[in-house]
Design an enzyme around this catalytic site. Sequence first.
Site, PDB file in Angstrom:
ATOM      1  N   GLU A  54     100.239  75.562  88.612  1.00 29.63           N
ATOM      2  CA  GLU A  54     101.206  74.638  89.196  1.00 29.63           C
ATOM      3  C   GLU A  54     102.554  74.809  88.484  1.00 29.63           C
ATOM      4  O   GLU A  54     102.641  74.662  87.262  1.00 29.63           O
ATOM      5  CB  GLU A  54     100.731  73.193  89.037  1.00 29.63           C
TER       6      GLU A  54
ATOM      7  N   GLU B 244      95.289  60.947  90.944  1.00 22.71           N
ATOM      8  CA  GLU B 244      96.034  61.857  91.821  1.00 22.71           C
ATOM      9  C   GLU B 244      96.713  62.863  90.914  1.00 22.71           C
ATOM     10  O   GLU B 244      97.634  62.520  90.173  1.00 22.71           O
ATOM     11  CB  GLU B 244      97.060  61.082  92.647  1.00 22.71           C
TER      12      GLU B 244
ATOM     13  N   LYS C  67     102.541  51.282  83.337  1.00 17.15           N
ATOM     14  CA  LYS C  67     103.170  52.122  82.311  1.00 17.15           C
ATOM     15  C   LYS C  67     103.822  53.296  83.046  1.00 17.15           C
ATOM     16  O   LYS C  67     103.158  54.244  83.445  1.00 17.15           O
ATOM     17  CB  LYS C  67     102.095  52.631  81.345  1.00 17.15           C
TER      18      LYS C  67
HETATM   19  P1  NAD Z   1     101.870  63.616  83.023  1.00 17.53           P
HETATM   20  O1  NAD Z   1     100.395  63.711  83.208  1.00 17.53           O
HETATM   21  O2  NAD Z   1     102.472  64.337  81.882  1.00 17.53           O
HETATM   22  O3  NAD Z   1     102.314  62.093  82.836  1.00 17.53           O
HETATM   23  C1  NAD Z   1     102.009  61.115  83.802  1.00 17.53           C
HETATM   24  C2  NAD Z   1     101.917  59.762  83.115  1.00 17.53           C
HETATM   25  O4  NAD Z   1     100.809  59.782  82.217  1.00 17.53           O
HETATM   26  C3  NAD Z   1     103.138  59.401  82.271  1.00 17.53           C
HETATM   27  O5  NAD Z   1     103.411  58.026  82.449  1.00 17.53           O
HETATM   28  C4  NAD Z   1     102.672  59.684  80.864  1.00 17.53           C
HETATM   29  O6  NAD Z   1     103.334  58.920  79.886  1.00 17.53           O
HETATM   30  C5  NAD Z   1     101.216  59.289  80.949  1.00 17.53           C
HETATM   31  N1  NAD Z   1     100.335  59.883  79.931  1.00 17.53           N
HETATM   32  C6  NAD Z   1     100.471  61.068  79.290  1.00 17.53           C
HETATM   33  N2  NAD Z   1      99.456  61.241  78.416  1.00 17.53           N
HETATM   34  C7  NAD Z   1      98.658  60.153  78.518  1.00 17.53           C
HETATM   35  C8  NAD Z   1      97.459  59.755  77.876  1.00 17.53           C
HETATM   36  N3  NAD Z   1      96.856  60.505  76.962  1.00 17.53           N
HETATM   37  N4  NAD Z   1      96.912  58.573  78.228  1.00 17.53           N
HETATM   38  C9  NAD Z   1      97.480  57.790  79.169  1.00 17.53           C
HETATM   39  N5  NAD Z   1      98.633  58.112  79.789  1.00 17.53           N
HETATM   40  C10 NAD Z   1      99.213  59.290  79.476  1.00 17.53           C
HETATM   41  O7  NAD Z   1     102.505  64.043  84.407  1.00 17.53           O
HETATM   42  P2  NAD Z   1     104.070  64.209  84.749  1.00 17.53           P
HETATM   43  O8  NAD Z   1     104.531  65.443  84.053  1.00 17.53           O
HETATM   44  O9  NAD Z   1     104.753  62.916  84.506  1.00 17.53           O
HETATM   45  O10 NAD Z   1     104.033  64.426  86.334  1.00 17.53           O
HETATM   46  C11 NAD Z   1     103.860  65.670  86.938  1.00 17.53           C
HETATM   47  C12 NAD Z   1     102.426  65.869  87.379  1.00 17.53           C
HETATM   48  O11 NAD Z   1     102.042  64.809  88.253  1.00 17.53           O
HETATM   49  C13 NAD Z   1     102.217  67.146  88.182  1.00 17.53           C
HETATM   50  O12 NAD Z   1     101.041  67.789  87.762  1.00 17.53           O
HETATM   51  C14 NAD Z   1     102.047  66.648  89.613  1.00 17.53           C
HETATM   52  O13 NAD Z   1     101.312  67.487  90.459  1.00 17.53           O
HETATM   53  C15 NAD Z   1     101.367  65.342  89.385  1.00 17.53           C
HETATM   54  N6  NAD Z   1     101.538  64.468  90.561  1.00 17.53           N
HETATM   55  C16 NAD Z   1     100.457  64.278  91.382  1.00 17.53           C
HETATM   56  C17 NAD Z   1     100.587  63.498  92.521  1.00 17.53           C
HETATM   57  C18 NAD Z   1      99.412  63.306  93.469  1.00 17.53           C
HETATM   58  O14 NAD Z   1      99.490  62.438  94.315  1.00 17.53           O
HETATM   59  N7  NAD Z   1      98.353  64.082  93.364  1.00 17.53           N
HETATM   60  C19 NAD Z   1     101.803  62.880  92.823  1.00 17.53           C
HETATM   61  C20 NAD Z   1     102.885  63.104  91.964  1.00 17.53           C
HETATM   62  C21 NAD Z   1     102.727  63.891  90.821  1.00 17.53           C
END
Ligand code: NAD
Length: 509
Positions: free
Chosen positions: A402, A269, A194
């Site tokens: 962040e 992550e 997803k």
């Molecule tokens: P997000 O958490 O908003 O979304 C990530 C994914 O989770 C999306 O596909 C989203 O649709 C899904 N999602 C959202 N709510 C959900 C739920 N309740 N259940 C299941 N899935 C759900 O994150 P984002 O805004 O897309 O990405 C940015 C974040 O990702 C930042 O905090 C960044 O630090 C983090 N990030 C971490 C790493 C790492 O390796 N630690 C790498 C890249 C990005």
Amino acid sequence: MATKKTFEENLALTADYRAVVAERGVKNIINGERVDGSTGRTFTTSSPIDNSEICHVAEGDATDIDRAAQAAWDAFPAWAAMDGKKRRDILYRYAELIEENAERISLLESLDTGQPIRFMAKAALRGAANFRYFADQAVGAQDGQSLPTKEHLNYTIRTPIGPVGVITPWNTPFMLSTWKIAPALACGCTVVHKPAELSPVTAQILTELGHEAGLPPGVLNLVNGFGETAGKALTEHHHIKAIAFVGESYTGSLIMQQGALTLKRVHFELGGKNPVIVFADADLERALDAAIFMKYSLNGERCTSSSRLLVEAPVYEEFTEKLAERVKQIKVGNPLDPATEVGPLIDSGHLNKVQSYVDLATEEGATKTSGGGQPAGLEAGNYINPTFVKNATADMRIAQEEIFGPYLTAISFDDDDQALEIANSVKYGLTAYIWTKDVTRALNMAHKVEAGMVWVNSQNVRHLPAPFGGVKSSGIGRDGGDYSFEFYMETKNISIALGDHAISKLGAS
Ligand code: NAD
């Protein structure tokens, strides 16, 4: 191969690729078939360059997730039982196809995410490298340990855990997805992916190339949609045995709750607020290059970015002045231009968020040397001027939260203890970067800093066998090398008696 073309050539090529995507749209791929969502609903994905629509995307929901999970469940036994060499060969072909399509992938990724092509070209190739690396491990993935005692031979074997869910964020979606999907497939798991709703274009290409490489139907499934619906349903599904998730810390907490009833294994992550700690005895020129690169590359939308700059007091003024000058020179522009260093942010909501932290800097009493606002002529997109803020203190929100944009916050420190205290004062713990020529100091700092990964006198350089992951609110578990297989596989211990050892006799007297 990846693009080495001029801006004009990139624009022309991207227009061609974009026309095809607009015509085809992005659909779900379930059991090898490219299908609409069960409700027929779609949403749109837009380009951060000018917020124009790229294409319609199938909006999957719980019904689509159920179909995909069932397909992954049905495909699992045969894929898991397949000879590792055969799986390896399919994944080698997969890597080749990614390389052959790297230019298309990287240009569309730039268009969909706003990430500069200078970085995306490499990201597509790294995706191929991930497949090749894990393909090599497929043959020995089930190998275990021999743990003999005098009376028993214990030995372990590993088996793939089952169908797994992969949920990815919008910042560098292609590369991050391969990081999860490649090891899962290599060890014999089937996958439901997803991707993020804000940048779904390249996930469809990734899934299609997998089928072209020879993945049997159902082994890799793609369901697009929103987190609260499709994502949630995936984390709750009883056929899905584990969730590999990359995204925000808060979303990680939600996923843990959602997966609790079906006892999901999770690998997270999450976010970061990583320190780069510069001591006065460091190679300051190299430290400067690395600090700038690790914050302003990938639009600062990078979990491992060094978003807090901690500089030892005697060199603080000189170092931050030089850095401020360099930040003013960073080239902001269209991500398809090979000269661009910072492109537009993913959407207007995120642009507003980053801008709000620019405003907050002054309110909190820090000094903004540059940044914020939109560069002239680029107002149609989600561009923001790279921001550098100095004279911050560790307790300020700009030093704690962040921001996930081209925004660096500098803080001065007096000694090792204070540097450590500031570095560890945030809720996150993903990476830390330490710059000093004193080996003892470097090792002491590296051992005490709260982070899953530490680089000394270096920017982030990934080595695939090494563990990748964070502590505190930055994550749970590790990726990379055999750590990935530990997550996607179950370990079974088998114990064989080597002779007639004693067995207690109950009810025998
Ligand atoms: P997000 O958490 O908003 O979304 C990530 C994914 O989770 C999306 O596909 C989203 O649709 C899904 N999602 C959202 N709510 C959900 C739920 N309740 N259940 C299941 N899935 C759900 O994150 P984002 O805004 O897309 O990405 C940015 C974040 O990702 C930042 O905090 C960044 O630090 C983090 N990030 C971490 C790493 C790492 O390796 N630690 C790498 C890249 C990005």
